[in-house]
Write an enzyme that holds these catalytic residues in place. Sequence first.
Site, PDB file in Angstrom:
ATOM      1  N   ASP A 105       0.865  -1.189   0.000  1.00 31.28           N
ATOM      2  CA  ASP A 105       0.000   0.000   0.000  1.00 31.28           C
ATOM      3  C   ASP A 105       0.897   1.233   0.000  1.00 31.28           C
ATOM      4  O   ASP A 105       0.500   2.320   0.390  1.00 31.28           O
ATOM      5  CB  ASP A 105      -0.866  -0.040   1.276  1.00 31.28           C
ATOM      6  CG  ASP A 105      -2.063   0.893   1.216  1.00 31.28           C
ATOM      7  OD1 ASP A 105      -2.461   1.281   0.109  1.00 31.28           O
ATOM      8  OD2 ASP A 105      -2.603   1.226   2.280  1.00 31.28           O
ATOM      9  N   LYS A 146      -1.110  -1.102  -4.410  1.00 37.23           N
ATOM     10  CA  LYS A 146      -1.808   0.154  -4.705  1.00 37.23           C
ATOM     11  C   LYS A 146      -0.981   0.975  -5.684  1.00 37.23           C
ATOM     12  O   LYS A 146       0.234   1.084  -5.526  1.00 37.23           O
ATOM     13  CB  LYS A 146      -1.996   0.973  -3.440  1.00 37.23           C
ATOM     14  CG  LYS A 146      -2.639   2.346  -3.747  1.00 37.23           C
ATOM     15  CD  LYS A 146      -2.963   3.138  -2.536  1.00 37.23           C
ATOM     16  CE  LYS A 146      -1.704   3.674  -1.881  1.00 37.23           C
ATOM     17  NZ  LYS A 146      -1.992   4.334  -0.615  1.00 37.23           N
TER      18      LYS A 146
END
Length: 188
Positions: A105, A146
């Site tokens: 992330d 991400k």
Amino acid sequence: MHADNWAIKAKRMGYRSRAVFKLEEILDKLHSDKTYKNVLDLGSAPGGWSQYISLMHHKTKIFAIDLLDMDPITGVTFIKDDIGNIDDINIINPYKGKFDLVISDIAPNLSGIKSVDDENIFELNLMSINIANKYSKDTNAAMIIKTFQNNNLKSLRKHMELLFKIVQTYKPAASKNKSAEIYLYGAR
Ligand SMILES: C[S@@+](CC[C@H](N)C(=O)[O-])C[C@H]1O[C@@H](n2cnc3c(N)ncnc32)[C@H](O)[C@@H]1O
């Protein structure tokens, strides 16, 4: 649901970040019944994703890395370092080739200059994908990363397709509509 409501829900449920719901949604769509032996969380702080994996999968061994400090989580070994130094982290080295899930992330600090930020994101994303490739099992392994919808997205996906058999794109409901963030899933 409005972004603020996801944050309230996360707080109420004792999660460290609303990012948890994005990971939950992607994992549910993919393979809710799957168990993981070893998970690597790149850019883990404040720890929502690690917390979610550790709550859902009690027996999973989780390694988490971040430049920033992270409060302890049961079942999670946290290393405060740059992911670029992963090959020098002795505690992770024996697990090379043994991860069944790598989650990233990661987001760099933004400069506000779009072209610079896009390049920094691209470099960090490429590094995460290469780490996932090197540290994952040869088969039955997955990665969730991400990234952002920009001019580099096509090249990033192409790079991932070289290393993973299946590559899919997700925009979870918990991700703000107006945010350019998007998630790539890779499996082999
Ligand atoms: C959006 S946050 C992660 C949130 C986390 N998934 C959660 O649920 O709590 C992104 C993180 O990436 C970290 N980061 C950025 N560049 C990094 C690098 N080169 N090495 C390690 N961590 C990095 C930042 O410090 C930040 O904590």
